[in-house]
Design an enzyme around this catalytic site. Structure first.
Site, PDB file in Angstrom:
ATOM      1  N   GLY A 135       0.821  -1.205   0.000  1.00 40.10           N
ATOM      2  CA  GLY A 135       0.000   0.000   0.000  1.00 40.10           C
ATOM      3  C   GLY A 135       0.854   1.253   0.000  1.00 40.10           C
ATOM      4  O   GLY A 135       1.138   1.824   1.060  1.00 40.10           O
ATOM      5  N   TYR A 136       1.262   1.661  -1.175  1.00 44.70           N
ATOM      6  CA  TYR A 136       2.132   2.836  -1.297  1.00 44.70           C
ATOM      7  C   TYR A 136       1.387   4.002  -1.954  1.00 44.70           C
ATOM      8  O   TYR A 136       1.085   4.998  -1.322  1.00 44.70           O
ATOM      9  CB  TYR A 136       3.367   2.477  -2.138  1.00 44.70           C
ATOM     10  CG  TYR A 136       4.569   2.004  -1.355  1.00 44.70           C
ATOM     11  CD1 TYR A 136       4.415   1.269  -0.193  1.00 44.70           C
ATOM     12  CD2 TYR A 136       5.864   2.265  -1.792  1.00 44.70           C
ATOM     13  CE1 TYR A 136       5.515   0.816   0.524  1.00 44.70           C
ATOM     14  CE2 TYR A 136       6.970   1.822  -1.088  1.00 44.70           C
ATOM     15  CZ  TYR A 136       6.798   1.098   0.062  1.00 44.70           C
ATOM     16  OH  TYR A 136       7.898   0.666   0.746  1.00 44.70           O
ATOM     17  N   GLU A 252      12.134  -3.404  -5.077  1.00 44.20           N
ATOM     18  CA  GLU A 252      11.083  -3.449  -6.079  1.00 44.20           C
ATOM     19  C   GLU A 252      11.670  -3.106  -7.451  1.00 44.20           C
ATOM     20  O   GLU A 252      11.366  -3.744  -8.446  1.00 44.20           O
ATOM     21  CB  GLU A 252       9.985  -2.451  -5.705  1.00 44.20           C
ATOM     22  CG  GLU A 252       8.829  -2.462  -6.701  1.00 44.20           C
ATOM     23  CD  GLU A 252       7.705  -1.507  -6.309  1.00 44.20           C
ATOM     24  OE1 GLU A 252       7.866  -0.749  -5.327  1.00 44.20           O
ATOM     25  OE2 GLU A 252       6.671  -1.535  -6.990  1.00 44.20           O
ATOM     26  N   GLU A 374      11.134   8.734 -15.599  1.00 39.04           N
ATOM     27  CA  GLU A 374      11.555  10.122 -15.403  1.00 39.04           C
ATOM     28  C   GLU A 374      12.014  10.362 -13.956  1.00 39.04           C
ATOM     29  O   GLU A 374      12.988  11.084 -13.715  1.00 39.04           O
ATOM     30  CB  GLU A 374      10.422  11.079 -15.789  1.00 39.04           C
ATOM     31  CG  GLU A 374      10.138  11.112 -17.285  1.00 39.04           C
ATOM     32  CD  GLU A 374       9.529   9.814 -17.842  1.00 39.04           C
ATOM     33  OE1 GLU A 374       8.859   9.085 -17.083  1.00 39.04           O
ATOM     34  OE2 GLU A 374       9.747   9.527 -19.026  1.00 39.04           O
TER      35      GLU A 374
END
Lengths: 389, 371
Positions: A135-136, A252, A374
């Protein structure tokens, strides 16, 4: 097996074990979504072989080979892990278990968790008993991730959590969620966030899948309404959750970039697919494919090099941003080529070349999730090149 | 395979090389050589020989330092950063590797003379505008116990100043490699006016006499000797180009931090930051391919084609990008002869072509990867 064992001895022993224990049905190098075992309380095994394979691996610690034995791993050295991967690949063995617990929460807990937390949370991840989600992101916190608004009010023995997360992968299938929650609304944005472990079944947590351009719904919106989170369910210190979040993000990113370099099996697919269409593909496609192959090989070697450097104690601090950027951009190129090679066959959902279109569309998220390309370039220019912000 | 990390020894070698080159062959030396009409620097090569660089691939019993291919790459990479001019790749890497494939007293003697810096070599292989050893036309006609060489070679790098030539020529049933002095009767060397201000030559062979003694390796089997030499050269050249890219990149990032426009450092602009970050990413990925090529050459030299061609292809692409971005981000000053960026650009172009361009090596990778 001991970590002092010779490489050859380890390889021989492992080969024997795999021969005896990896069910034949699990030796098809399965990489499709259906072939993956995610585990969790509600997991329905797709076959007896899948269940056997998971349990046998879990018993040896092979679902998380490099984790310490006391937390459910096999305590392999990096050299042994390499051998492990080679031997698994040699017989086309499927990964016994994939999960966000293994890729993300595990490494974060190993680094920041207390001994008790490691004992409580890691073995169930290793055995595939508990499925975690992340949950980010929030509607207002995408690239600006530290802008999280989901808040946790201090109620003495617990936090009362309210708010919304988005892009929570497989939240509808997960048992628990590790989430960034604002626990101090006065502090600067990076300094008021805590990293909480939230039980999803205990009420107040709702999930809603989001249908994506690929036609599937791997991502969800997740809503928290007066969810009580006990105070001990925090990783790291209160209001220092950003440190944990950043550390976890590097894992990640490495995971996402590994997929791009084709080290997870996708790499062989391009050569195979292109070979099938060698006569019809044309010089331009072939030239593009060669370029892609060259870059894939070199990025694969870079993953190896950074691991070797890390092991030699030469940290490559912000290298994960570079690998994430290069790996995901490469993966998008690879799937564009696969679509071109497939021609009109690739334009049908589940057509003659399978779900190639779905896979292609899925890759477009690679350079967005876990930090956009980016954002990665900005991280590199500031932290590696020292250019002014 | 050994790890993709430089050992302590290799790191020390790199530091030492950097220190030496910053003093003896800094960026700017090439400009001075050009202005003086000088295409080589024998005194510098003598110093390099004394440091063991000329003998980096020569066995110790022939007076070499025998440090291996990774070490040779480390040295070449540092030379690339300062654009140091030397016959290192032609002589110390390629000729030495070719000679090492042959185990006779004559080859050992030749290796000793390379290690001491007494003799320099050039490879006379290319005949057309593209590197393609298999397409060699130049004939070595049988004549009694020997041969007569007739034909033309082009882009013989280091060829105008070299003491000896390794010449590839077609014999009755294949290709044969000859090791002959560059001043033998019938040889005419014409120095080419190269854009990188270094030595290269077109060489005419007019019925040049060669004996069986001059054959390096077996008649009709040049590639047994030449292939390892070319691969070693390609890897070292890729390493040089990686150093070149790092040099051009360092100069560019430095400029982004100091040049002011619109009242601020231009390095503050995201458009330039992202281009610089992309370029850095490419250099990091290429560095891995270079390190890998050195390790593979050291450990499984018979099976190095993929690793070497991968390195040369990546290095070519990265160096090309580095110098193009370098000039663009410097703006007008990058276009001036007074600024050093142009020297990087011109050397990158020559190095890209030498020993096989991007397509040449990409085709080899593709063949080995099954498409």
């Amino acid at each position: 097996m001991s970590t002092g064992q010779t490489s050859d001895g380890f390889r021989a022993e492992l080969r024997e074990w795999l021969k005896a224990n990896c069910p034949v049905e699990m030796r098809d190098s399965g990489m499709s979504e259906d072939a993956i075992c995610w585990g969790g309380r509600n997991w329905k095994f797709t076959s007896t072989a899948q269940e056997q394979w998971l349990n046998r691996c879990a018993e040896k610690g092979y679902t998380v080979p490099t984790w310490p034995k006391e937390y459910g791993g096999a305590g392999l050295t990096r050299e042994q892990e390499k051998i492990f991967k080679q031997e698994m690949e040699r017989i086309g063995a499927r990964s016994p278990l994939e999960s966000f617990g293994i890729w993300m929460l595990g490494p974060a807990l190993l680094h920041f968790g207390s001994h008790d937390q490691k004992l409580e949370y890691l073995p169930p991840i290793a055995r595939g008993e508990v499925r975690w989600c992340q949950g980010y992101s929030e509607p207002g916190a995408g690239s600006d991730l530290a802008n999280v608004q989901t808040r946790g009010e201090d109620k003495g023995d617990h936090w009362l959590v309210n708010g919304q997360k988005i892009w929570t992968s497989y939240a509808d299938k997960a048992d628990q969620i590790f989430a960034l929650v604002r626990t101090d609304r006065e502090a600067p944005k990076h300094k008021g966030i805590s990293f909480l472990l939230i039980e999803m079944a205990e009420g107040g947590v709702e999930t809603r899948p989001i249908k994506m351009i690929s036609g599937i719904s791997p991502f969800c919106e997740t809503f928290f309404t007066d969810v009580k989170v006990p105070k001990h369910r925090i990783v790291g210190e209160e209001n220092r959750g950003w440190d944990v979040a950043k550390y976890l993000l590097t894992h990640e990113r490495e995971m996402i970039s590994g997929g791009g370099a084709g080290l997870s099996g996708g790499g062989r697919a391009l050569g195979a697919v292109l070979n099938e269409t060698l006569d019809t593909m044309g010089d331009t496609l072939r030239a593009d494919a060669m370029r892609c192959e060259i870059d894939a090989l070199a990025i694969g070697l870079t993953l190896e090099r950074y691991k070797d450097q890390a092991e030699a104690g030469q940290g490559a601090g912000d290298a994960s941003a570079m690998l994430k950027y290069m790996g995901t951009e490469l993966n998008k190129r690879r799937h564009e080529l696969m679509m071109t090679a497939g021609g009109s066959d690739a334009l049908e959902w589940d057509g003659p070349v399978g779900n190639r279109a779905g896979d292609w569309l899925r890759t477009k998220a690679n350079s967005i999730e876990g930090g956009t390309s980016e954002v990665m370039l900005s991280i590199i220019s500031r932290r590696v090149l020292g250019l002014p912000a | 395979m050994s790890k993709l990390v430089l050992t302590e020894e290799e790191t020390m070698l790199a530091d030492m090389a950097r220190g030496f080159l910053d003093g003896a062959a800094p960026l700017g030396k090439l400009r001075k050589m050009r202005d003086d009409g000088q295409r080589g620097d024998p005194a510098l090569w003598k110093q390099m020989a004394e440091m063991g660089w000329a003998g980096v691939l020569v066995p110790e019993d022939a007076g070499g330092s025998d440090m291996g291919f990774t070490a040779a790459n480390v040295i070449a990479q540092e030379m690339g950063k300062t654009l140091a001019v030397s016959p290192f790749i032609s002589t110390a890497v390629m000729a030495a590797t070719a000679l090492r494939q042959v185990s006779d007293a004559r080859a050992k003697q030749a290796l000793a003379r390379i290690a001491s810096g007494e003799v320099t070599y050039a490879l006379a292989v290319d005949e057309g505008v593209k590197h393609d050893p298999d397409a060699t036309q130049m004939a070595a006609r049988s004549d009694g116990n020997g041969f007569r060489l007739s034909g033309k070679k082009t882009f013989v790098v280091d060829g105008a100043l070299a003491d000896r030539l390794l010449v590839l020529a077609r014999t009755a049933d294949g290709l044969t490699l000859f090791d002959i002095p560059a001043d033998r009767s019938g040889i005419t060397r014409t120095a080419s006016n190269m854009i990188d201000d270094r030595d290269a030559a077109r060489i005419d062979f007019d019925d040049v006499e060669a004996t069986g003694e001059d054959v390096l390796g077996q008649v009709d089997h040049a590639m047994d000797v030449l292939r390892p030499a070319l691969q070693a050269g390609q890897a070292a050249l890729a390493a040089e180009m990686t150093g070149l890219a790092a040099g051009a990149f360092g100069m560019t990032v430095g400029y982004l931090k100091e040049r002011k426009q619109f009242g601020t450092e231009i390095g503050r602009f995201q458009a330039l930051q992202h281009r610089a970050a992309h370029l850095w990413s490419e250099t990091e990925v290429t560095a891995s391919a270079i390190l890998n090529a050195g390790r593979v050459l050291d450990e499984t030299p018979g099976d190095a084609t993929l690793a070497v061609s991968l390195a040369k292809a990546r290095a070519t692409a990265t160096a090309t990008l580095a110098v193009q971005e370098g000039v663009q981000m410097h703006g007008g000053i990058g276009m001036t002869d007074a600024y050093d960026m142009g020297f990087y650009m011109k050397r990158a172009r020559v190095a890209a072509e030498w020993l096989g361009d991007y397509s040449y090596h990409a085709e080899r990778v593709a063949a080995l990867r099954g498409f």
